[in-house]
Design a protein around this motif. Structure first.
Motif, short mmCIF file in Angstrom:
data_model
loop_
_atom_site.label_atom_id
_atom_site.label_comp_id
_atom_site.label_asym_id
_atom_site.label_seq_id
_atom_site.Cartn_x
_atom_site.Cartn_y
_atom_site.Cartn_z
N THR A 264 0.85 -1.19 0.00
CA THR A 264 0.00 0.00 0.00
C THR A 264 0.88 1.25 0.00
O THR A 264 0.60 2.22 -0.71
N LEU A 265 1.95 1.21 0.78
CA LEU A 265 2.92 2.30 0.86
C LEU A 265 4.30 1.70 0.73
O LEU A 265 4.67 0.81 1.51
N PHE A 266 5.07 2.21 -0.23
CA PHE A 266 6.41 1.66 -0.44
C PHE A 266 7.26 2.68 -1.18
O PHE A 266 6.79 3.74 -1.59
N GLY A 267 8.54 2.33 -1.36
CA GLY A 267 9.43 3.21 -2.09
C GLY A 267 10.87 3.04 -1.70
O GLY A 267 11.26 2.05 -1.08
N MET A 268 11.68 4.04 -2.06
CA MET A 268 13.12 3.97 -1.84
C MET A 268 13.71 5.36 -1.95
O MET A 268 13.06 6.31 -2.41
N ASN A 269 14.97 5.47 -1.53
CA ASN A 269 15.72 6.69 -1.79
C ASN A 269 16.77 6.41 -2.85
O ASN A 269 17.22 5.27 -3.03
N PHE A 270 17.16 7.45 -3.57
CA PHE A 270 18.28 7.39 -4.50
C PHE A 270 19.44 8.18 -3.92
O PHE A 270 19.26 9.30 -3.42
N GLN A 271 20.64 7.63 -4.00
CA GLN A 271 21.84 8.29 -3.51
C GLN A 271 22.72 8.83 -4.63
O GLN A 271 23.67 9.58 -4.38
N ALA A 272 22.44 8.46 -5.88
CA ALA A 272 23.33 8.79 -6.99
C ALA A 272 23.55 10.28 -7.15
O ALA A 272 24.68 10.74 -7.38
N VAL A 273 22.48 11.06 -7.04
CA VAL A 273 22.60 12.50 -7.23
C VAL A 273 23.41 13.13 -6.11
O VAL A 273 24.28 13.97 -6.34
N SER A 274 23.14 12.73 -4.88
CA SER A 274 23.87 13.27 -3.73
C SER A 274 25.37 13.04 -3.88
O SER A 274 26.19 13.95 -3.65
N VAL A 275 25.75 11.83 -4.27
CA VAL A 275 27.17 11.54 -4.48
C VAL A 275 27.70 12.34 -5.66
O VAL A 275 28.83 12.85 -5.63
N GLY A 276 26.90 12.49 -6.71
CA GLY A 276 27.32 13.28 -7.86
C GLY A 276 27.57 14.74 -7.51
O GLY A 276 28.41 15.40 -8.14
N GLN A 277 26.88 15.23 -6.52
CA GLN A 277 27.08 16.62 -6.07
C GLN A 277 28.31 16.77 -5.19
O GLN A 277 28.92 17.84 -5.16
N LYS A 278 28.67 15.72 -4.47
CA LYS A 278 29.72 15.81 -3.46
C LYS A 278 31.08 15.30 -3.93
O LYS A 278 32.12 15.76 -3.44
N LEU A 279 31.09 14.35 -4.85
CA LEU A 279 32.34 13.68 -5.25
C LEU A 279 33.11 14.54 -6.24
O LEU A 279 32.59 14.87 -7.31
N PRO A 280 34.35 14.93 -5.93
CA PRO A 280 35.07 15.84 -6.82
C PRO A 280 35.46 15.25 -8.17
O PRO A 280 35.44 15.95 -9.18
N LYS A 281 35.83 13.97 -8.18
CA LYS A 281 36.38 13.40 -9.41
C LYS A 281 36.09 11.91 -9.49
O LYS A 281 35.58 11.30 -8.55
N ALA A 282 36.43 11.33 -10.63
CA ALA A 282 36.16 9.92 -10.90
C ALA A 282 36.83 9.00 -9.89
O ALA A 282 37.92 9.30 -9.38
N GLY A 283 36.16 7.87 -9.61
CA GLY A 283 36.70 6.86 -8.73
C GLY A 283 36.77 5.52 -9.44
O GLY A 283 36.67 5.45 -10.68
N PRO A 284 36.90 4.42 -8.71
CA PRO A 284 36.99 3.10 -9.31
C PRO A 284 35.78 2.80 -10.21
O PRO A 284 34.63 3.00 -9.81
N GLY A 285 36.06 2.33 -11.41
CA GLY A 285 35.00 1.96 -12.35
C GLY A 285 34.46 3.11 -13.16
O GLY A 285 33.65 2.91 -14.08
N ASP A 286 34.89 4.34 -12.87
CA ASP A 286 34.41 5.51 -13.60
C ASP A 286 35.27 5.80 -14.82
O ASP A 286 36.45 5.48 -14.87
N GLU A 287 34.64 6.50 -15.78
CA GLU A 287 35.40 7.01 -16.91
C GLU A 287 36.33 8.12 -16.42
O GLU A 287 35.98 8.91 -15.54
#
Length: 510
Positions: A264-287
């Motif tokens: 009846t009530l469900f969902g989730m949070n996404f963290q991708a945008v928050s990390v995209g705002q905070k992470l300065p540069k590419a890490g493991p597995g990134d271009e």
């Protein structure tokens, strides 16, 4: 100095959806399901910009059959815990007692202390309480929080003279929408970034039937880098939980192993945008060459953040398709919100500072500082140290980028009196826009009270709604009574709604 204004966010979305805005249509009956999505870090401006640049996107599709609130404010402090507590209880820290995911209680005792010694202890409900925070499953079985949380790592308190551990659900002082839905016979589910989100079970301990929690601070396989150190790893982290929600839409539990009622009530949070705002540069597995954050004050994303926004847009499309394929689209209200924003948007204002000087506050017991600082004094001798502590903070204002010091009397008006309440900080220091307390590993943070922290995306959508933009100033606390109204329940069943007089979102047709 350039700053984001609420009016800018409103004007941008109006331009993006020009000609499409009108009054909402009526809905004949309450919804059978509410899908709540928190895109952590997503500003109203981000949503407006994305819709304008991508008119055929999933974000745009939701906006074209939805009501947008460009002047929505999340909680202050704007940390993940109070930000999401607001959405599901209808309350601020005044009634919920939740100021941060890492805070302090004057009556608690340290983990494994057997309630010995002086009262007053840090209360951290994040990866620190996992059985094994280096593992994605937190050292247990997703869906079974008791296998993921180590009780020896929990704070302790005296209950009727007996020393007991404090589980996260014991910490929140009021009930929540998941508990109300359960009380009415509904099925509930949620997925988030730590097993500590077990707090959603609420004071009853029974709010969520299916809690699918993975550990965001786990290590990327084959490395010593946390998931938060890679754009791709964070997308993968989110996608694993998207699959869990799709399982639920299909009439399975989150793991996909067993049949279950569609929640009846469900969902989730996404963290991708928050990390995209905070992470300065590419890490493991990134271009190579990816950079996070924004390029300018208008909210143009760097290529790293742009990829995170595009991922979330695609994931929302997956969820929308699953609802349609399972004939649930018309009976489901989608609420898109955010626990918090992120500061700063304008990279020219970024000012990294060290928060260590707060530990030298006279009478110091504990503090937490991201882009604001909450300071607690030792309860045993707080009175004699209050004046000296205030004087120290005032003298530290320039060096620490402090814009305003909220003193005990001011906090007593906004929340509860720290002299009598066990949770309210003794001081809160808000900062100048752009100040972030960091060692250099991040370029943005949340937790404060500036516009970039608090002006978040908020949109409700279903196929029966006509597109509208409501410019009224609203609070994310209003999400909770809106959820209950959408499901046909009385919002006054929420304790915070009654205590704080929280109203449902305006212009809703139900």
């Amino acid at each position: 100095m350039k700053t984001l204004s609420l009016a800018l966010a409103a004007g941008t979305l109006t331009a993006a959806l020009a000609g499409a805005l009108s009054d909402s249509s009526a809905i004949a009956a309450p919804y059978k399901h509410v899908l709540l999505i928190s895109v952590d870090g997503l500003h109203a401006l981000d949503l407006a910009n994305y819709v304008a640049a991508n008119p055929k996107s999933s974000f745009a599709a939701l906006a074209h059959t939805g009501i947008f609130y460009p002047n929505a404010l999340t909680s202050a402090p704007s940390d993940s815990f109070p930000g999401f507590v607001a959405q599901v209880t209808g309350g601020t820290p005044k009634s919920t007692g939740v100021f941060y995911d890492d805070s302090y209680d004057r009556t608690y005792f340290a983990p494994a202390s057997d309630c010995k010694g002086e009262a007053g202890a840090e209360v951290a409900f994040a990866e620190n309480i996992d059985v094994d925070s280096k593992r994605l499953d937190a050292g247990g079985k997703p869906g079974d929080f008791r296998s993921q949380i180590d009780p020896a790592k929990l704070p302790m308190t005296l209950v009727n003279g007996k020393c007991s551990v404090v589980y996260p659900h014991d910490f929140v002082r009021v009930n929540n929408v998941f508990e109300i839905v359960k009380a009415h016979g509904g099925h509930t589910a949620w997925s988030d970034k730590h097993p500590a989100y077990e707090w959603l079970n609420g004071p009853s301990g029974k709010g969520v039937d299916d809690l699918y929690a993975l550990e965001q601070d786990s290590l990327i396989p084959g490395t010593k880098v946390k998931t938060t150190g890679s754009f791709k790893a964070e997308r993968d982290f989110d996608e694993a939980r998207v699959k869990a929600v799709i399982n639920e839409i299909r009439g399975l539990d989150s793991t996909g192993a067993h049949p279950a009622a569609v929640p009846t009530l469900f969902g989730m949070n996404f963290q991708a945008v928050s990390v995209g705002q905070k992470l300065p540069k590419a890490g493991p597995g990134d271009e190579a060459g990816l950079v996070g954050g924004y390029l300018d004050a208008s909210g143009a994303p760097g290529n790293g953040l742009a990829g995170q926004l595009a991922y979330v847009d695609g994931a929302l499309g997956e969820l929308m398709v699953a609802l349609k394929d399972n004939h649930l689209a018309s009976s489901t209200l989608i609420i898109l919100a955010s626990k918090h924003g992120q500061s700063p948007i304008d990279p020219a204002t970024f000012q990294p500072l060290d928060d260590d000087p707060y530990t030298k506050t006279p009478g110091y017991a504990f503090h937490i500082a991201d882009d604001a600082a909450l300071i607690w004094l030792k309860p045993q001798d707080r009175v004699k140290n209050l004046a000296a502590a205030q004087d120290y903070l005032e003298k530290s204002s320039k060096a620490e980028g402090i814009a305003q010091i909220q003193t005990p009397n001011a906090l007593a008006l906004a929340y509860q009196d720290p002299a009598t309440d066990s949770r309210t900080p003794d001081f809160i220091a808000t900062v100048n826009p752009g100040v972030v307390y960091t060692s250099g590993s991040k370029i943005a943070e949340h937790g404060g009270a500036n516009a970039n922290d608090r002006n978040v995306a908020l949109l409700i959508s279903s196929p029966s709604l006509k597109s509208a933009s409501v410019p009224a100033l609203v609070q994310t606390t209003q999400v909770a009574p809106t959820i209950l109204r959408a499901l046909g329940y009385n919002a006054n069943e929420l304790q915070s709604v009654k205590l704080e007089g929280t109203q449902a979102l305006p212009a809703t047709p139900f």
